[in-house]
Scaffold this active site. Structure first.
Site, PDB file in Angstrom:
ATOM      1  N   CYS A  50       0.841  -1.184   0.000  1.00 52.03           N
ATOM      2  CA  CYS A  50       0.000   0.000   0.000  1.00 52.03           C
ATOM      3  C   CYS A  50       0.882   1.243   0.000  1.00 52.03           C
ATOM      4  O   CYS A  50       1.908   1.288   0.669  1.00 52.03           O
ATOM      5  CB  CYS A  50      -0.944   0.078   1.192  1.00 52.03           C
ATOM      6  SG  CYS A  50      -2.137  -1.246   1.230  1.00 52.03           S
TER       7      CYS A  50
ATOM      8  N   ARG B 107       4.089  -0.433  -4.625  1.00 50.12           N
ATOM      9  CA  ARG B 107       3.730  -0.904  -3.281  1.00 50.12           C
ATOM     10  C   ARG B 107       2.389  -1.634  -3.249  1.00 50.12           C
ATOM     11  O   ARG B 107       2.007  -2.199  -2.222  1.00 50.12           O
ATOM     12  CB  ARG B 107       3.662   0.284  -2.306  1.00 50.12           C
ATOM     13  CG  ARG B 107       4.953   1.053  -2.207  1.00 50.12           C
ATOM     14  CD  ARG B 107       4.836   2.135  -1.175  1.00 50.12           C
ATOM     15  NE  ARG B 107       4.704   1.582   0.149  1.00 50.12           N
ATOM     16  CZ  ARG B 107       5.717   1.213   0.914  1.00 50.12           C
ATOM     17  NH1 ARG B 107       6.947   1.373   0.487  1.00 50.12           N
ATOM     18  NH2 ARG B 107       5.517   0.704   2.106  1.00 50.12           N
TER      19      ARG B 107
ATOM     20  N   TRP C 187      -2.741  -2.797  -1.720  1.00 45.59           N
ATOM     21  CA  TRP C 187      -2.428  -4.228  -1.836  1.00 45.59           C
ATOM     22  C   TRP C 187      -3.296  -4.890  -0.782  1.00 45.59           C
ATOM     23  O   TRP C 187      -3.084  -4.716   0.419  1.00 45.59           O
ATOM     24  CB  TRP C 187      -0.944  -4.467  -1.557  1.00 45.59           C
ATOM     25  CG  TRP C 187      -0.518  -5.876  -1.812  1.00 45.59           C
ATOM     26  CD1 TRP C 187      -0.102  -6.412  -3.001  1.00 45.59           C
ATOM     27  CD2 TRP C 187      -0.438  -6.944  -0.861  1.00 45.59           C
ATOM     28  NE1 TRP C 187       0.222  -7.741  -2.842  1.00 45.59           N
ATOM     29  CE2 TRP C 187       0.022  -8.092  -1.545  1.00 45.59           C
ATOM     30  CE3 TRP C 187      -0.732  -7.056   0.512  1.00 45.59           C
ATOM     31  CZ2 TRP C 187       0.205  -9.312  -0.917  1.00 45.59           C
ATOM     32  CZ3 TRP C 187      -0.545  -8.282   1.135  1.00 45.59           C
ATOM     33  CH2 TRP C 187      -0.078  -9.397   0.419  1.00 45.59           C
TER      34      TRP C 187
ATOM     35  N   ASN D  88      -1.930   2.213   5.742  1.00 46.42           N
ATOM     36  CA  ASN D  88      -1.051   1.142   5.271  1.00 46.42           C
ATOM     37  C   ASN D  88      -0.672   0.305   6.483  1.00 46.42           C
ATOM     38  O   ASN D  88      -0.202   0.853   7.478  1.00 46.42           O
ATOM     39  CB  ASN D  88       0.192   1.772   4.617  1.00 46.42           C
ATOM     40  CG  ASN D  88       1.248   0.740   4.257  1.00 46.42           C
ATOM     41  OD1 ASN D  88       0.947  -0.441   4.118  1.00 46.42           O
ATOM     42  ND2 ASN D  88       2.482   1.191   4.113  1.00 46.42           N
ATOM     43  N   GLY D  89      -0.899  -1.003   6.411  1.00 44.45           N
ATOM     44  CA  GLY D  89      -0.567  -1.862   7.550  1.00 44.45           C
ATOM     45  C   GLY D  89      -1.777  -2.690   7.931  1.00 44.45           C
ATOM     46  O   GLY D  89      -2.682  -2.908   7.121  1.00 44.45           O
TER      47      GLY D  89
ATOM     48  N   GLU E  47      17.268 -18.185  -8.055  1.00 47.67           N
ATOM     49  CA  GLU E  47      16.878 -16.817  -8.360  1.00 47.67           C
ATOM     50  C   GLU E  47      16.322 -16.712  -9.791  1.00 47.67           C
ATOM     51  O   GLU E  47      15.325 -16.023 -10.029  1.00 47.67           O
ATOM     52  CB  GLU E  47      18.089 -15.891  -8.152  1.00 47.67           C
ATOM     53  CG  GLU E  47      17.907 -14.450  -8.585  1.00 47.67           C
ATOM     54  CD  GLU E  47      16.789 -13.708  -7.868  1.00 47.67           C
ATOM     55  OE1 GLU E  47      16.212 -14.234  -6.901  1.00 47.67           O
ATOM     56  OE2 GLU E  47      16.468 -12.587  -8.312  1.00 47.67           O
TER      57      GLU E  47
ATOM     58  N   LYS F  37      12.607 -15.340 -10.543  1.00 49.02           N
ATOM     59  CA  LYS F  37      12.384 -14.189 -11.428  1.00 49.02           C
ATOM     60  C   LYS F  37      11.379 -14.536 -12.507  1.00 49.02           C
ATOM     61  O   LYS F  37      10.454 -13.791 -12.786  1.00 49.02           O
ATOM     62  CB  LYS F  37      13.730 -13.790 -12.040  1.00 49.02           C
ATOM     63  CG  LYS F  37      13.973 -12.356 -12.225  1.00 49.02           C
ATOM     64  CD  LYS F  37      14.508 -11.572 -11.064  1.00 49.02           C
ATOM     65  CE  LYS F  37      13.650 -11.601  -9.829  1.00 49.02           C
ATOM     66  NZ  LYS F  37      14.229 -10.996  -8.678  1.00 49.02           N
TER      67      LYS F  37
ATOM     68  N   GLU G  45       7.750 -15.095 -11.045  1.00 49.10           N
ATOM     69  CA  GLU G  45       7.017 -13.946 -10.496  1.00 49.10           C
ATOM     70  C   GLU G  45       6.551 -12.978 -11.568  1.00 49.10           C
ATOM     71  O   GLU G  45       5.536 -12.317 -11.391  1.00 49.10           O
ATOM     72  CB  GLU G  45       7.769 -13.234  -9.361  1.00 49.10           C
ATOM     73  CG  GLU G  45       8.973 -12.448  -9.715  1.00 49.10           C
ATOM     74  CD  GLU G  45       9.633 -11.806  -8.492  1.00 49.10           C
ATOM     75  OE1 GLU G  45       8.960 -11.525  -7.498  1.00 49.10           O
ATOM     76  OE2 GLU G  45      10.851 -11.568  -8.556  1.00 49.10           O
TER      77      GLU G  45
ATOM     78  N   HIS H 197      17.886 -37.101  -7.976  1.00 44.21           N
ATOM     79  CA  HIS H 197      17.208 -37.699  -6.815  1.00 44.21           C
ATOM     80  C   HIS H 197      15.698 -37.457  -6.850  1.00 44.21           C
ATOM     81  O   HIS H 197      15.041 -37.505  -5.818  1.00 44.21           O
ATOM     82  CB  HIS H 197      17.800 -37.139  -5.520  1.00 44.21           C
ATOM     83  CG  HIS H 197      19.233 -37.537  -5.324  1.00 44.21           C
ATOM     84  ND1 HIS H 197      19.632 -38.814  -5.051  1.00 44.21           N
ATOM     85  CD2 HIS H 197      20.374 -36.812  -5.422  1.00 44.21           C
ATOM     86  CE1 HIS H 197      20.956 -38.880  -4.953  1.00 44.21           C
ATOM     87  NE2 HIS H 197      21.429 -37.661  -5.179  1.00 44.21           N
TER      88      HIS H 197
ATOM     89  N   LYS I 205       6.033  -4.656  -3.824  1.00 45.02           N
ATOM     90  CA  LYS I 205       7.491  -4.651  -3.692  1.00 45.02           C
ATOM     91  C   LYS I 205       7.958  -4.834  -2.259  1.00 45.02           C
ATOM     92  O   LYS I 205       8.849  -5.611  -1.981  1.00 45.02           O
ATOM     93  CB  LYS I 205       8.075  -3.371  -4.274  1.00 45.02           C
ATOM     94  CG  LYS I 205       9.593  -3.401  -4.235  1.00 45.02           C
ATOM     95  CD  LYS I 205      10.217  -2.770  -5.432  1.00 45.02           C
ATOM     96  CE  LYS I 205      11.703  -2.974  -5.476  1.00 45.02           C
ATOM     97  NZ  LYS I 205      12.079  -4.285  -5.994  1.00 45.02           N
TER      98      LYS I 205
HETATM   99  O1  M6R Z   1      12.940  -5.867   0.298  1.00 48.63           O
HETATM  100  P1  M6R Z   1      13.425  -7.276   0.562  1.00 48.63           P
HETATM  101  O2  M6R Z   1      14.716  -7.549  -0.111  1.00 48.63           O
HETATM  102  O3  M6R Z   1      13.457  -7.614   2.011  1.00 48.63           O
HETATM  103  O4  M6R Z   1      12.320  -8.180  -0.115  1.00 48.63           O
HETATM  104  C1  M6R Z   1      12.337  -9.562   0.008  1.00 48.63           C
HETATM  105  C2  M6R Z   1      11.410 -10.209  -1.003  1.00 48.63           C
HETATM  106  O5  M6R Z   1      10.093  -9.835  -0.746  1.00 48.63           O
HETATM  107  C3  M6R Z   1      11.776  -9.816  -2.438  1.00 48.63           C
HETATM  108  O6  M6R Z   1      13.108 -10.126  -2.724  1.00 48.63           O
HETATM  109  C4  M6R Z   1      10.859 -10.518  -3.434  1.00 48.63           C
HETATM  110  O7  M6R Z   1      11.118 -11.888  -3.449  1.00 48.63           O
HETATM  111  C5  M6R Z   1      10.999  -9.885  -4.812  1.00 48.63           C
HETATM  112  N1  M6R Z   1       9.722  -9.846  -5.446  1.00 48.63           N
HETATM  113  C6  M6R Z   1      11.950 -10.598  -5.694  1.00 48.63           C
HETATM  114  O8  M6R Z   1      12.012 -10.127  -6.986  1.00 48.63           O
END
Ligand code: M6R
Length: 612
Positions: free
Chosen positions: A2, A27, A74, A100-101, A485, A489, A492, A508, A607
């Protein structure tokens, strides 16, 4: 999660709020709304969807005024729809609230307020704040008193901003947990979840701390109180973010812009931390918390998502270069496993945003055991930086794309340099060897540029994977986290199912997944595990799988076996986790675009994840 923005000043509020909300869209982006106070009347406009949808609504039904608040959501409580979009208003339409929260005691408050006759129009926890404020005004006619009483009654993590038509020259706020800043310009005041929302309009800012509350005025002032209701004087700081840092600058997406910014990010880090020729690594931040490092013998790294992958690489750097036993925990699990630690232990928390609730909780857990905490953050004003004993600045610059790219490689390089720094303190690596590693690190920006020039090849490959349903990523040793990673990527931002595995584990079980429809990305650059990765490639090939391989230029074997192959420049194996991330970021990006997905705003994500 948010985004909040508020404005008071001479400009048309609608456009200031829309620009601010667009900058905060990373956000949350499932619904948005604004409330404007004009001639004693509050008007709201809310829409499901993105800020663009709200903008269309405002074109059809404009609002006028110079005082307003806005929100991009969000969803936590209640579906993402217009009814649940913020701002929420009280029954007399005198108060409009954005939040927000999470208000943790909202069920109980809602029940009490319904008994008192208040009518709720949404499923959100936020709406209780509007009705509670209205209720408190009955006994405390001064709005500031009513607000203070409201704050005393609500529990949870929040930043709250509201308008009240009985106080048309003030916008009120409170923070306890979720980020909020005050922005100042001559004759203008702003509130926002993050600085980019008010760039370039505001010249100075103040980070509102937990427990603080107050109001802003249209003359550019802020009145601030602490949790004990005592007035305090804020110390403003200059905003040094340029507008081009928060705009796309000709790129189609922030993610692509941020991928291309990586060589410059690496240059910045190298210039700051390796500025001599003597192999000395500098962590000038008070930050590096240099006390007790000689006796440090154990490290826990805690982090989430992409930052957790950085932690996995960091463990290998710390164990290999500094010979310090290192464990890596998902931040969300760390607090539940009751880790055993003594005075020789340090926690390293890694977080781009510095706001991730899970990582923050892991820091509280560490501190409850008297473990010192060093955080690696991209935001020095964040809660994680503040709650840590010291922090290292990632220096990646503002990252807006929800998929982390440049912050990830900045995490890796800073962790590598920190391991090298510790190796010097612990006398593990001699000066000559350290100098050699430093010289190799200095080549990184140009090696990255060389790799980025191959983007067009990956873009063409991406066309062949538009309909693909599953992907597998394989890597070993330092490249195992890179495989994880790469898979994260891709999934997501393109919504293709993808899993990363350590190459040795593949046989395995996961090898059962191999068919000609499942591409297997193999990271097979030259290193001590090269031969083993060749075996993985052969095994996949023998089962009819399609291979996409990263290999070191000059290698003649891998390109013959692979269906798609990309040569990577020759480099120190320590640098490959950083370099190999680039083609995997580009693969995810180009596949997402080929599938008409929106890489900057993937569905269901935000984010900074400020809820546990
Ligand atoms: O801000 P942070 O690095 O603590 O965030 C952690 C994860 O939420 C963040 O890396 C998330 O996995 C991203 N969407 C990755 O691209």
């Amino acid at each position: 999660m948010c985004g909040i923005v508020a404005y008071m000043g001479p400009k048309a509020v609608e456009s200031v709020l829309l620009v601010g909300l667009t900058r905060l869209e990373y956000r949350g982006y499932d619904s948005a709304g604004i409330a404007v106070l004009n001639r004693g009347e509050i008007q709201t406009r809310k829409e499901q969807g993105k800020i663009k949808d709200l903008e269309n609504l405002l074109q059809a039904h404009p609002v006028e005024g110079n005082i307003g608040i806005g929100h991009t959501r969000w969803a936590t409580h209640g579906e993402p729809n217009r009814k649940n979009a913020h701002p929420h208003i009280d029954n007399s339409r005198k108060i409009a609230v954005v939040h927000n929260g999470i208000i943790e005691n909202h069920y109980e408050l809602r029940r009490e307020l319904i008994k008192e006759g208040y009518v709720f129009h949404s499923e959100t926890d936020t709406e209780v704040i509007a009705h509670l404020l209205a209720d408190k005004l009955k006994q405390h006619p001064q709005i500031e008193d009513a607000f203070y009483q409201t704050i005393l009654k609500i529990q949870g993590r929040y930043s709250i901003v509201f308008l009240y038509d009985g106080a048309p020259h003030r916008v009120f706020f409170a923070r306890d947990g979720s980020p909020l800043i005050y922005g100042h310009a001559s004759g203008e005041s702003f509130l926002a979840s993050d600085i980019p929302a008010i760039v370039p309009l505001a010249s100075h800012y103040y980070t509102i701390h937990n427990g603080e509350w107050g109001w802003i005025t249209e003359s550019g002032e802020m009145q601030l109180f602490n949790s004990k209701n005592t007035a305090i004087s804020p110390k403003l700081e200059r905003i040094d973010i340029e507008v081009n840092q928060v705009e796309k600058n000709g790129y189609d997406h922030f993610m692509l812009k941020e991928i291309y910014e990586q060589p410059d990010v690496m240059r910045r880090i190298i210039q700051t931390r390796l500025n001599g020729s003597d192999g000395k690594v500098l962590f000038p931040e008070k930050a590096a918390d240099n006390q007790f490092l000689g006796s440090l013998s154990r490290i826990f790294i805690t982090s989430a998502g992409t930052s957790w992958h950085a932690g996995l690489v960091g463990k290998m750097y710390l164990e290999h270069l500094a010979k310090i036993t290192t464990e890596v925990d998902l931040a969300s699990e760390f607090r539940y496993r009751n880790p055993i630690a003594g005075g020789d232990t340090k926690v390293i928390a890694v977080s781009q945003s510095g706001e991730t609730a899970d990582t923050l909780a892991s820091i509280y857990q560490a501190k409850s055991k008297f473990i010192r905490v060093l955080s690696f953050v991209n935001n020095a004003n964040s809660a994680i930086a503040r709650e840590s004993d010291a922090y290292v600045d990632l220096m990646a610059g503002v990252e807006i794309g929800v998929a982390s790219t440049k912050a990830y490689t900045a995490e890796l390089l800073n962790l590598l340099l920190y391991a090298l720094f510790l190796s010097g303190i612990k006398w593990v690596i001699g000066k000559t060897e350290r100098q050699k590693i430093c010289d190799e690190i200095r080549l990184l920006p140009s090696l990255m540029e060389e790799t980025l020039r191959k983007s067009e090849v990956i873009k063409q490959w991406a066309q062949n994977f538009k309909e693909t349903k599953d992907f597998i990523f394989l890597g070993r040793a330092l490249d195992y986290p890179t495989a994880l990673e790469g898979a994260l990527k891709l999934k997501e931002i393109s919504y293709i199912h993808a899993s990363g595995y350590a190459g040795g584990e593949f046989k395995h079980g996961p090898i059962a997944l191999v068919t000609s429809d499942v591409p297997v990305v193999c990271i097979a650059v030259q290193s001590e595990i090269y031969e083993k990765m060749l075996s993985n490639i052969e095994e996949v090939k023998a089962r009819g799988g399609k291979i996409i391989a990263l290999y070191t230029e000059g290698d003649k074997t891998v390109p013959k076996l692979a269906d798609y192959s990309l040569p990577m420049p020759k480099a120190s194996p320590l640098l490959y986790p950083i370099l190999n991330s680039i083609p995997l970021q580009l693969l995810a990006y180009h596949v997402a675009v080929a599938r008409n997905c929106e890489p900057d705003q993937p569905r269901n994500l935000a984010k900074s994840v400020t809820v546990e």
